[in-house]
Design a protein around this motif. Structure first.
Motif, PDB file in Angstrom:
ATOM      1  N   MET A   1     -51.888 -73.870  13.430  1.00 36.12           N
ATOM      2  CA  MET A   1     -51.442 -72.812  12.553  1.00 36.12           C
ATOM      3  C   MET A   1     -51.779 -71.466  13.192  1.00 36.12           C
ATOM      4  O   MET A   1     -52.905 -71.225  13.606  1.00 36.12           O
ATOM      5  N   GLU A   2     -50.799 -70.593  13.257  1.00 38.40           N
ATOM      6  CA  GLU A   2     -51.000 -69.269  13.833  1.00 38.40           C
ATOM      7  C   GLU A   2     -51.600 -68.320  12.809  1.00 38.40           C
ATOM      8  O   GLU A   2     -51.264 -68.364  11.637  1.00 38.40           O
ATOM      9  N   VAL A   3     -52.471 -67.453  13.285  1.00 39.80           N
ATOM     10  CA  VAL A   3     -53.068 -66.434  12.439  1.00 39.80           C
ATOM     11  C   VAL A   3     -52.249 -65.155  12.590  1.00 39.80           C
ATOM     12  O   VAL A   3     -51.935 -64.733  13.700  1.00 39.80           O
ATOM     13  N   ASP A   4     -51.894 -64.556  11.463  1.00 41.63           N
ATOM     14  CA  ASP A   4     -51.140 -63.297  11.475  1.00 41.63           C
ATOM     15  C   ASP A   4     -52.142 -62.145  11.432  1.00 41.63           C
ATOM     16  O   ASP A   4     -52.705 -61.844  10.385  1.00 41.63           O
ATOM     17  N   ASN A   5     -52.383 -61.526  12.561  1.00 39.13           N
ATOM     18  CA  ASN A   5     -53.363 -60.442  12.633  1.00 39.13           C
ATOM     19  C   ASN A   5     -52.708 -59.065  12.781  1.00 39.13           C
ATOM     20  O   ASN A   5     -53.370 -58.113  13.173  1.00 39.13           O
ATOM     21  N   ARG A   6     -51.439 -58.960  12.424  1.00 43.20           N
ATOM     22  CA  ARG A   6     -50.747 -57.680  12.565  1.00 43.20           C
ATOM     23  C   ARG A   6     -51.396 -56.575  11.730  1.00 43.20           C
ATOM     24  O   ARG A   6     -51.549 -55.447  12.205  1.00 43.20           O
TER      25      ARG A   6
END
Length: 94
Positions: free
Chosen positions: A1-6
């Motif tokens: 699962m990718e982490v959205d750190n935008r």
């Protein structure tokens, strides 16, 4: 699962400029996703138009120059309102 750190990236960037918009980084991301815009677009416009919200008409929460001409100043109720309105306008009116 990718982490959205935008939002964290954007917040740190805006903090470098002492921007009042830094605390609303998550709103920029939400509105960009909602309106299918590049998440950097509305922030970039604020950078050019108001030095990231630092130089705005008094009590306007308008860091984009949106609806500002002559003596007319478009005011928003909050930074969140401004971000949402400008994001939606870029998607639907341009």
């Amino acid at each position: 699962m990718e982490v959205d750190n935008r939002a964290e990236i954007l917040k740190k960037y805006l903090e470098k400029y002492n921007s009042p918009l830094a605390e609303h980084a998550d709103v920029f991301i939400q509105e960009a996703d909602k309106n299918n815009l590049d998440w950097k677009l509305v922030v970039a416009i604020a950078g050019v138009e108001s030095y990231y919200g630092q130089m705005i008409p008094p009590y306007s929460f308008n860091g984009w120059g949106y609806g500002v001409y002559g003596n007319n100043v478009r005011r928003f109720a909050s930074w969140e309102d401004g971000i949402a309105t400008v994001s939606n306008a870029l998607r639907t009116q341009y």
